[in-house]
Write a protein that holds these residues in place. Structure first.
Motif, mmCIF file in Angstrom:
data_model
loop_
_atom_site.group_PDB
_atom_site.id
_atom_site.type_symbol
_atom_site.label_atom_id
_atom_site.label_comp_id
_atom_site.label_asym_id
_atom_site.label_seq_id
_atom_site.Cartn_x
_atom_site.Cartn_y
_atom_site.Cartn_z
ATOM 1 N N GLU A 232 0.830 -1.208 0.000
ATOM 2 C CA GLU A 232 0.000 0.000 0.000
ATOM 3 C C GLU A 232 0.866 1.260 0.000
ATOM 4 O OE1 GLU A 232 -0.282 -2.512 2.017
ATOM 5 O OE2 GLU A 232 -2.219 -3.433 1.485
ATOM 6 N N GLN A 233 1.983 1.217 0.720
ATOM 7 C CA GLN A 233 2.886 2.367 0.737
ATOM 8 C C GLN A 233 3.550 2.562 -0.619
ATOM 9 O OE1 GLN A 233 5.056 0.672 4.180
ATOM 10 N NE2 GLN A 233 4.728 2.641 5.204
ATOM 11 N N VAL A 234 3.910 1.473 -1.266
ATOM 12 C CA VAL A 234 4.519 1.553 -2.600
ATOM 13 C C VAL A 234 3.538 2.182 -3.579
ATOM 14 C CG1 VAL A 234 5.409 0.196 -4.534
ATOM 15 C CG2 VAL A 234 6.039 -0.405 -2.192
ATOM 16 N N VAL A 235 2.299 1.752 -3.534
ATOM 17 C CA VAL A 235 1.285 2.286 -4.442
ATOM 18 C C VAL A 235 1.032 3.762 -4.159
ATOM 19 C CG1 VAL A 235 -1.152 2.147 -5.111
ATOM 20 C CG2 VAL A 235 0.197 0.050 -4.823
ATOM 21 N N ALA A 236 0.990 4.138 -2.881
ATOM 22 C CA ALA A 236 0.763 5.542 -2.532
ATOM 23 C C ALA A 236 1.883 6.428 -3.065
ATOM 24 C CB ALA A 236 0.632 5.684 -1.018
ATOM 25 N N ALA A 237 3.131 5.978 -2.919
ATOM 26 C CA ALA A 237 4.254 6.756 -3.431
ATOM 27 C C ALA A 237 4.212 6.834 -4.951
ATOM 28 C CB ALA A 237 5.571 6.132 -2.974
ATOM 29 N N GLN A 260 18.151 -3.853 -17.133
ATOM 30 C CA GLN A 260 19.312 -3.144 -16.603
ATOM 31 C C GLN A 260 19.142 -1.645 -16.755
ATOM 32 O OE1 GLN A 260 21.851 -4.682 -15.092
ATOM 33 N NE2 GLN A 260 22.923 -2.795 -14.643
ATOM 34 N N ARG A 261 19.254 -0.921 -15.653
ATOM 35 C CA ARG A 261 19.122 0.544 -15.607
ATOM 36 C C ARG A 261 17.773 1.012 -16.137
ATOM 37 N NH1 ARG A 261 24.003 3.052 -14.630
ATOM 38 N NH2 ARG A 261 23.172 5.008 -15.435
ATOM 39 N N GLY A 262 16.763 0.140 -16.098
ATOM 40 C CA GLY A 262 15.419 0.532 -16.504
ATOM 41 C C GLY A 262 15.262 0.741 -17.991
ATOM 42 N N VAL A 263 15.942 -0.066 -18.818
ATOM 43 C CA VAL A 263 15.929 0.157 -20.264
ATOM 44 C C VAL A 263 14.558 -0.066 -20.879
ATOM 45 C CG1 VAL A 263 18.375 -0.360 -20.546
ATOM 46 C CG2 VAL A 263 16.710 -2.223 -20.670
ATOM 47 N N ARG A 264 13.687 -0.775 -20.185
ATOM 48 C CA ARG A 264 12.353 -1.050 -20.744
ATOM 49 C C ARG A 264 11.362 0.073 -20.452
ATOM 50 N NH1 ARG A 264 11.882 -7.492 -19.023
ATOM 51 N NH2 ARG A 264 13.742 -8.173 -20.158
ATOM 52 N N LEU A 265 11.816 1.107 -19.781
ATOM 53 C CA LEU A 265 10.963 2.251 -19.493
ATOM 54 C C LEU A 265 11.442 3.470 -20.264
ATOM 55 C CD1 LEU A 265 10.674 1.903 -15.598
ATOM 56 C CD2 LEU A 265 9.125 0.977 -17.330
ATOM 57 N N SER A 266 10.535 4.389 -20.505
ATOM 58 C CA SER A 266 10.909 5.646 -21.140
ATOM 59 C C SER A 266 11.600 6.550 -20.125
ATOM 60 C CB SER A 266 9.670 6.345 -21.700
ATOM 61 O OG SER A 266 8.831 6.791 -20.637
ATOM 62 N N GLY A 267 12.196 7.653 -20.608
ATOM 63 C CA GLY A 267 12.882 8.568 -19.706
ATOM 64 C C GLY A 267 11.958 9.146 -18.656
ATOM 65 N N GLY A 268 10.758 9.555 -19.063
ATOM 66 C CA GLY A 268 9.797 10.107 -18.113
ATOM 67 C C GLY A 268 9.323 9.080 -17.104
ATOM 68 N N GLN A 269 9.136 7.832 -17.541
ATOM 69 C CA GLN A 269 8.716 6.780 -16.620
ATOM 70 C C GLN A 269 9.803 6.485 -15.597
ATOM 71 O OE1 GLN A 269 7.804 3.752 -19.527
ATOM 72 N NE2 GLN A 269 5.613 4.213 -19.504
ATOM 73 N N ARG A 270 11.057 6.464 -16.041
ATOM 74 C CA ARG A 270 12.155 6.226 -15.100
ATOM 75 C C ARG A 270 12.223 7.340 -14.054
ATOM 76 N NH1 ARG A 270 14.973 4.554 -19.886
ATOM 77 N NH2 ARG A 270 16.009 6.592 -20.042
ATOM 78 N N GLN A 271 12.028 8.579 -14.487
ATOM 79 C CA GLN A 271 12.079 9.683 -13.536
ATOM 80 C C GLN A 271 10.957 9.589 -12.514
ATOM 81 O OE1 GLN A 271 12.252 13.333 -15.894
ATOM 82 N NE2 GLN A 271 14.461 13.403 -15.575
ATOM 83 N N ARG A 272 9.787 9.168 -12.939
ATOM 84 C CA ARG A 272 8.675 9.060 -11.990
ATOM 85 C C ARG A 272 8.898 7.912 -10.996
ATOM 86 N NH1 ARG A 272 3.642 9.349 -16.065
ATOM 87 N NH2 ARG A 272 5.275 9.030 -17.642
ATOM 88 N N ILE A 273 9.512 6.831 -11.439
ATOM 89 C CA ILE A 273 9.861 5.749 -10.513
ATOM 90 C C ILE A 273 10.869 6.253 -9.487
ATOM 91 C CG2 ILE A 273 10.958 3.492 -10.307
ATOM 92 C CD1 ILE A 273 8.166 3.357 -11.459
ATOM 93 N N ALA A 274 11.840 7.049 -9.946
ATOM 94 C CA ALA A 274 12.859 7.579 -9.029
ATOM 95 C C ALA A 274 12.237 8.535 -8.010
ATOM 96 C CB ALA A 274 13.938 8.299 -9.819
ATOM 97 N N ILE A 275 11.267 9.333 -8.429
ATOM 98 C CA ILE A 275 10.592 10.240 -7.500
ATOM 99 C C ILE A 275 9.801 9.437 -6.468
ATOM 100 C CG2 ILE A 275 8.806 12.009 -7.300
ATOM 101 C CD1 ILE A 275 9.700 13.035 -10.049
#
Length: 372
Positions: A232-237, A260-275
């Motif tokens: 639930e905390q993961v989903v909230a974040a 590796q290094r999130g290659v299957r995600l776009s740049g914007g998706q990687r940034q949102r995961i990092a946030i």
């Protein structure tokens, strides 16, 4: 795009040739070593027979003793052969281990000072007190020069400026990625150099422009800083970082492997995961260093609003080059050539700062559509 295929091919051929020559040299050594070992064993066996034969005939040695010596030499033959084959492997391993040990033995540039204590739970008041900083002690031009700035708990402070103005360098002093060359950085009045690095960074959340994700699932990456976090905390974040919707579009949802290094995600998706990863640790100080540069304006506005709600009692630093990113900040700090040239809200800076006004008009025009 740079028409450098032939040059890169030549570089690869040169490196391959060097490697081939080294390998041939090693094989020559191996081809010389093994026959030499066999020659040694055979000569030793001939010597045993030469000197032992007459003794057997003379009765001072039995046939069994002579055969035992021959068997000893035959038993030595296989270990010696292995020793010869391992010589080339050992030389390669020695070179590789030297490079590995060089990395392992490298001490971090930032160390705990003698007598450093654990940072207690803080409210998040960050102060830069006459801070100057240079990446090199020999540099004549500092990256930051005499910066004085205070961010109160609950505030969102935006750092704006041109490329090379020192924005990232300023916020990187908070988690002690570097130490100032003059002045000090404090949290709740405590110099960050007087506390342990681990206890300091445990109360900080950082999301950088160049996102570093790890092999594994989206869930594992979001809760990397807090491995025992509930789903639930993961989903909230993820919802706060505007990542939940695109995650749910994947067949495996939060269990999606990102490569590796999130290659299957776009740049914007990687940034949102990092946030989301930075938010999950519930930091007292959150640093977003151009962390939404690959996100569209609408999503960026939603992220900012969610971050403000998430960090209602903490302090948030937002580093940006786009004016649209900083419009809603409680205070905007304008940097130019490492110095603070203006501080205020968006309307205040439009009226009082020519540097801010120039940046604003170059990006959003002179109209007032984006005001507020």
């Amino acid at each position: 795009a740079f028409v450098r295929a032939n040059q890169e091919k030549a570089r690869f051929e040169a490196a391959s040739t060097d490697f081939m020559q080294d390998t041939v040299q090693a094989m020559r050594l191996f081809s010389l070593l093994v026959p030499t070992l066999y020659l040694f064993v055979n000569c030793a066996m001939a010597a045993v027979v030469w000197f032992g034969g007459p003794r057997v005939v003379g009765g001072s040695m039995t046939e069994g003793q002579l055969v035992a010596f021959v068997n000893y030499l035959l038993a030595m033959q296989f270990p010696l052969f292995l020793l010869g084959t391992m010589a080339t492997v050992y030389s390669a391993a020695q070179a590789s281990s030297g490079r590995i040990l060089e990395i392992l033995d490298t001490a971090p540039g930032i160390q705990n000072q003698h007598g450093a204590r654990t940072l207690p739970h803080v409210k998040g008041r960050v102060a830069f007190e006459d801070v100057s900083f240079s990446y090199s002690q020999q540099s004549d031009v500092p990256v930051l020069n005499g910066v004085n700035l205070i961010a109160e708990p609950g505030e969102t402070v935006a750092i704006l400026g041109a490329t090379g103005s020192g924005k990232s360098s300023l916020v990187h002093l908070i988690p002690r990625f570097y130490d100032p060359t003059a002045g000090r950085v404090t949290i709740d009045g405590i110099d960050v150099r007087d506390v342990t690095v681990q206890s300091l960074r445990q109360q900080l959340g950082v999301a950088l422009q160049h996102t570093v994700l790890l092999s594994g699932t989206i869930r594992d990456n979001i809760r990397y800083g807090q491995p025992d976090a509930e789903d639930e905390q993961v989903v909230a974040a993820a919802k706060a970082a505007q990542a939940h919707d695109f995650v749910m579009n994947f067949p495996a949802e939060y269990d999606t492997e990102i490569g590796q290094r999130g290659v299957r995600l776009s740049g914007g998706q990687r940034q949102r995961i990092a946030i989301a990863r930075a938010l999950l640790v519930k930091p007292r100080v959150l640093i977003l260093d151009d962390a939404t540069s690959s996100v569209d304006a609408e999503t960026e506005a939603k992220i900012e609003a969610a971050v403000q709600r998430w960090m209602v009692s903490g302090t948030t630093f937002i580093v940006a080059q786009r004016v649209s990113t900083v419009l809603r900040a409680d205070r905007i700090v304008v940097l130019e050539r490492g110095s603070v040239v203006a501080v205020g809200t968006h309307p205040q800076l439009l009226a009082s700062s020519s540097v801010y006004r120039e940046i604003y008009e170059s990006q959003l025009g002179s109209g007032g559509a984006a005001d507020g």
